[in-house]
Design a protein around this motif. Structure first.
Motif, PDB file in Angstrom:
ATOM      1  N   ALA A  21       0.496  -1.070   0.157  1.00 28.74           N
ATOM      2  CA  ALA A  21      -0.537  -0.293   0.482  1.00 28.74           C
ATOM      3  C   ALA A  21       0.990   1.113  -0.061  1.00 28.74           C
ATOM      4  O   ALA A  21       0.236   2.263  -0.680  1.00 28.74           O
ATOM      5  CB  ALA A  21      -0.829   0.267   1.293  1.00 28.74           C
ATOM      6  N   GLN A  22       1.908   1.246   0.831  1.00 29.15           N
ATOM      7  CA  GLN A  22       2.421   2.421   0.388  1.00 29.15           C
ATOM      8  C   GLN A  22       3.857   2.758  -0.870  1.00 29.15           C
ATOM      9  O   GLN A  22       3.711   3.116  -1.240  1.00 29.15           O
ATOM     10  CB  GLN A  22       3.635   2.076   1.782  1.00 29.15           C
ATOM     11  CG  GLN A  22       3.265   1.556   3.394  1.00 29.15           C
ATOM     12  CD  GLN A  22       5.001   1.826   4.539  1.00 29.15           C
ATOM     13  OE1 GLN A  22       4.924   1.031   4.166  1.00 29.15           O
ATOM     14  NE2 GLN A  22       4.214   2.029   5.809  1.00 29.15           N
ATOM     15  N   ALA A  23       3.860   1.853  -1.685  1.00 36.76           N
ATOM     16  CA  ALA A  23       4.526   1.558  -2.491  1.00 36.76           C
ATOM     17  C   ALA A  23       3.512   2.165  -3.502  1.00 36.76           C
ATOM     18  O   ALA A  23       3.955   3.061  -4.027  1.00 36.76           O
ATOM     19  CB  ALA A  23       5.143   0.056  -3.015  1.00 36.76           C
ATOM     20  N   PHE A  24       2.111   1.782  -3.401  1.00 37.28           N
ATOM     21  CA  PHE A  24       0.982   2.442  -4.626  1.00 37.28           C
ATOM     22  C   PHE A  24       0.629   3.883  -4.454  1.00 37.28           C
ATOM     23  O   PHE A  24       0.997   4.564  -4.733  1.00 37.28           O
ATOM     24  CB  PHE A  24      -0.238   1.260  -3.763  1.00 37.28           C
ATOM     25  CG  PHE A  24      -1.155   1.418  -4.867  1.00 37.28           C
ATOM     26  CD1 PHE A  24      -1.024   1.067  -6.039  1.00 37.28           C
ATOM     27  CD2 PHE A  24      -2.014   2.816  -4.147  1.00 37.28           C
ATOM     28  CE1 PHE A  24      -2.482   1.650  -6.955  1.00 37.28           C
ATOM     29  CE2 PHE A  24      -3.409   3.222  -4.832  1.00 37.28           C
ATOM     30  CZ  PHE A  24      -3.398   3.098  -6.678  1.00 37.28           C
ATOM     31  N   ALA A  25       0.967   4.390  -3.096  1.00 37.74           N
ATOM     32  CA  ALA A  25       0.581   5.279  -2.536  1.00 37.74           C
ATOM     33  C   ALA A  25       2.149   6.527  -2.954  1.00 37.74           C
ATOM     34  O   ALA A  25       1.673   7.232  -3.531  1.00 37.74           O
ATOM     35  CB  ALA A  25       0.793   5.789  -0.941  1.00 37.74           C
ATOM     36  N   ALA A  60       3.576   5.944  -5.360  1.00 31.33           N
ATOM     37  CA  ALA A  60       3.771   6.589  -6.833  1.00 31.33           C
ATOM     38  C   ALA A  60       2.207   6.971  -7.245  1.00 31.33           C
ATOM     39  O   ALA A  60       3.132   7.774  -8.349  1.00 31.33           O
ATOM     40  CB  ALA A  60       3.578   4.537  -7.613  1.00 31.33           C
ATOM     41  N   VAL A  61       1.460   6.541  -6.673  1.00 31.87           N
ATOM     42  CA  VAL A  61       0.933   8.192  -6.904  1.00 31.87           C
ATOM     43  C   VAL A  61       0.910   9.516  -6.183  1.00 31.87           C
ATOM     44  O   VAL A  61       0.738  10.286  -7.483  1.00 31.87           O
ATOM     45  CB  VAL A  61      -0.563   7.970  -5.895  1.00 31.87           C
ATOM     46  CG1 VAL A  61      -1.988   8.656  -5.960  1.00 31.87           C
ATOM     47  CG2 VAL A  61      -1.200   6.109  -6.742  1.00 31.87           C
ATOM     48  N   GLN A  62       1.645   9.917  -5.230  1.00 35.76           N
ATOM     49  CA  GLN A  62       2.158  10.602  -5.014  1.00 35.76           C
ATOM     50  C   GLN A  62       2.863  11.729  -5.750  1.00 35.76           C
ATOM     51  O   GLN A  62       2.961  12.345  -6.489  1.00 35.76           O
ATOM     52  CB  GLN A  62       2.154  11.082  -3.372  1.00 35.76           C
ATOM     53  CG  GLN A  62       2.954  11.625  -2.935  1.00 35.76           C
ATOM     54  CD  GLN A  62       1.467  13.541  -2.841  1.00 35.76           C
ATOM     55  OE1 GLN A  62       0.498  12.414  -2.393  1.00 35.76           O
ATOM     56  NE2 GLN A  62       1.971  14.067  -2.916  1.00 35.76           N
ATOM     57  N   LEU A  63       4.015  10.475  -6.163  1.00 33.15           N
ATOM     58  CA  LEU A  63       5.260  11.132  -7.264  1.00 33.15           C
ATOM     59  C   LEU A  63       4.546  11.964  -8.357  1.00 33.15           C
ATOM     60  O   LEU A  63       5.116  12.646  -9.132  1.00 33.15           O
ATOM     61  CB  LEU A  63       6.232   9.717  -7.199  1.00 33.15           C
ATOM     62  CG  LEU A  63       7.567   9.915  -5.821  1.00 33.15           C
ATOM     63  CD1 LEU A  63       7.876   8.952  -6.707  1.00 33.15           C
ATOM     64  CD2 LEU A  63       8.364  11.626  -6.074  1.00 33.15           C
ATOM     65  N   HIS A  64       3.176  10.706  -8.686  1.00 36.72           N
ATOM     66  CA  HIS A  64       3.232  11.527 -10.135  1.00 36.72           C
ATOM     67  C   HIS A  64       2.489  12.589 -10.013  1.00 36.72           C
ATOM     68  O   HIS A  64       2.480  13.282 -10.487  1.00 36.72           O
ATOM     69  CB  HIS A  64       1.554  10.626 -10.653  1.00 36.72           C
ATOM     70  CG  HIS A  64       1.461  11.082 -12.326  1.00 36.72           C
ATOM     71  ND1 HIS A  64      -0.239  11.442 -11.230  1.00 36.72           N
ATOM     72  CD2 HIS A  64       1.396  10.987 -12.803  1.00 36.72           C
ATOM     73  CE1 HIS A  64      -0.920  11.693 -12.684  1.00 36.72           C
ATOM     74  NE2 HIS A  64       0.230  11.365 -13.090  1.00 36.72           N
ATOM     75  N   ALA A  85       9.556  -0.108 -10.616  1.00 35.06           N
ATOM     76  CA  ALA A  85       9.872   1.294 -11.436  1.00 35.06           C
ATOM     77  C   ALA A  85       9.671   1.863 -11.070  1.00 35.06           C
ATOM     78  O   ALA A  85       9.984   2.609 -11.333  1.00 35.06           O
ATOM     79  CB  ALA A  85       8.131   0.650 -11.705  1.00 35.06           C
ATOM     80  N   LEU A  86       9.626   1.955  -9.295  1.00 38.89           N
ATOM     81  CA  LEU A  86       9.532   3.122  -8.947  1.00 38.89           C
ATOM     82  C   LEU A  86      11.206   4.123  -8.928  1.00 38.89           C
ATOM     83  O   LEU A  86      11.691   4.813  -8.927  1.00 38.89           O
ATOM     84  CB  LEU A  86       9.394   2.878  -7.141  1.00 38.89           C
ATOM     85  CG  LEU A  86       7.219   2.997  -7.226  1.00 38.89           C
ATOM     86  CD1 LEU A  86       7.144   2.938  -5.436  1.00 38.89           C
ATOM     87  CD2 LEU A  86       7.141   5.053  -7.581  1.00 38.89           C
ATOM     88  N   GLU A  87      11.574   2.936  -8.067  1.00 32.37           N
ATOM     89  CA  GLU A  87      13.842   2.962  -8.073  1.00 32.37           C
ATOM     90  C   GLU A  87      14.157   3.739  -9.584  1.00 32.37           C
ATOM     91  O   GLU A  87      14.979   3.979  -9.267  1.00 32.37           O
ATOM     92  CB  GLU A  87      13.644   1.620  -7.351  1.00 32.37           C
ATOM     93  CG  GLU A  87      13.961   1.673  -6.067  1.00 32.37           C
ATOM     94  CD  GLU A  87      14.439   0.183  -6.494  1.00 32.37           C
ATOM     95  OE1 GLU A  87      14.965  -0.910  -6.654  1.00 32.37           O
ATOM     96  OE2 GLU A  87      14.020  -0.207  -5.276  1.00 32.37           O
ATOM     97  N   ALA A 104       6.786  13.703 -10.718  1.00 32.84           N
ATOM     98  CA  ALA A 104       7.738  13.650 -10.977  1.00 32.84           C
ATOM     99  C   ALA A 104       7.734  12.694 -12.220  1.00 32.84           C
ATOM    100  O   ALA A 104       8.841  12.564 -12.481  1.00 32.84           O
ATOM    101  CB  ALA A 104       8.081  12.646  -9.625  1.00 32.84           C
ATOM    102  N   PHE A 105       6.039  11.824 -13.216  1.00 32.87           N
ATOM    103  CA  PHE A 105       6.705  11.506 -13.652  1.00 32.87           C
ATOM    104  C   PHE A 105       4.851  11.708 -14.410  1.00 32.87           C
ATOM    105  O   PHE A 105       4.013  11.526 -13.412  1.00 32.87           O
ATOM    106  CB  PHE A 105       6.571  10.049 -13.954  1.00 32.87           C
ATOM    107  CG  PHE A 105       6.654   9.391 -12.687  1.00 32.87           C
ATOM    108  CD1 PHE A 105       4.926   8.842 -12.952  1.00 32.87           C
ATOM    109  CD2 PHE A 105       7.189   9.095 -11.791  1.00 32.87           C
ATOM    110  CE1 PHE A 105       5.074   8.383 -11.755  1.00 32.87           C
ATOM    111  CE2 PHE A 105       6.520   8.332 -10.006  1.00 32.87           C
ATOM    112  CZ  PHE A 105       6.063   8.098 -10.404  1.00 32.87           C
ATOM    113  N   THR A 106       5.060  11.380 -15.515  1.00 35.79           N
ATOM    114  CA  THR A 106       3.306  11.104 -16.412  1.00 35.79           C
ATOM    115  C   THR A 106       3.367   9.663 -15.695  1.00 35.79           C
ATOM    116  O   THR A 106       3.691   8.947 -16.233  1.00 35.79           O
ATOM    117  CB  THR A 106       3.194  11.577 -18.005  1.00 35.79           C
ATOM    118  OG1 THR A 106       4.322  10.675 -18.816  1.00 35.79           O
ATOM    119  CG2 THR A 106       3.516  12.627 -18.009  1.00 35.79           C
TER     120      THR A 106
END
Length: 99
Positions: free
Chosen positions: A18-22, A24-28, A61-63, A32-34
């Motif tokens: 859940a933290q990794a998912f969140a 990615a959403v927050q960085l988007h 993918a996040l890394e 940070a990326f499209t």
């Protein structure tokens, strides 16, 4: 372990998923990326590791995107991985792992 989208269970098997998912959403959301960049990178991780855990690919993918964008260095990622491995080895069985 994988993702479970049943009505009678949580969508994440582990809190870190859940933290990794969140993340990615927050960085988007912060630019940070499209989302197409994210989708392409994540799909590449899934394709390069058939049978790999879904969220392990998500983190990879996040890394990749974070290091490409200069948000974190590859060295810092390696150091953090090592710190978690060390913490895991010194944590008594049944206790939460903490850095």
């Amino acid at each position: 372990m994988g993702v479970s989208f049943t009505a009678d269970g949580p969508p994440f098997a582990e809190p870190w998923q859940a933290q990794a998912f969140a993340l990615a959403v927050q960085l988007h959301a912060q630019g940070a990326f499209t989302w197409p960049e994210w989708s392409q990178t994540f799909a590449g991780e899934l394709a390069s590791a058939p049978g790999a855990d879904y969220y392990d690919c998500w983190v990879a993918a996040l890394e990749q995107l974070a290091s490409e964008r200069g948000l974190v260095s590859v060295d810092a990622l390696g150091e953090r991985r090592q710190a978690w491995a060390d913490a895991y080895r010194r944590t008594p069985h049944g206790r939460p792992v903490e850095l």
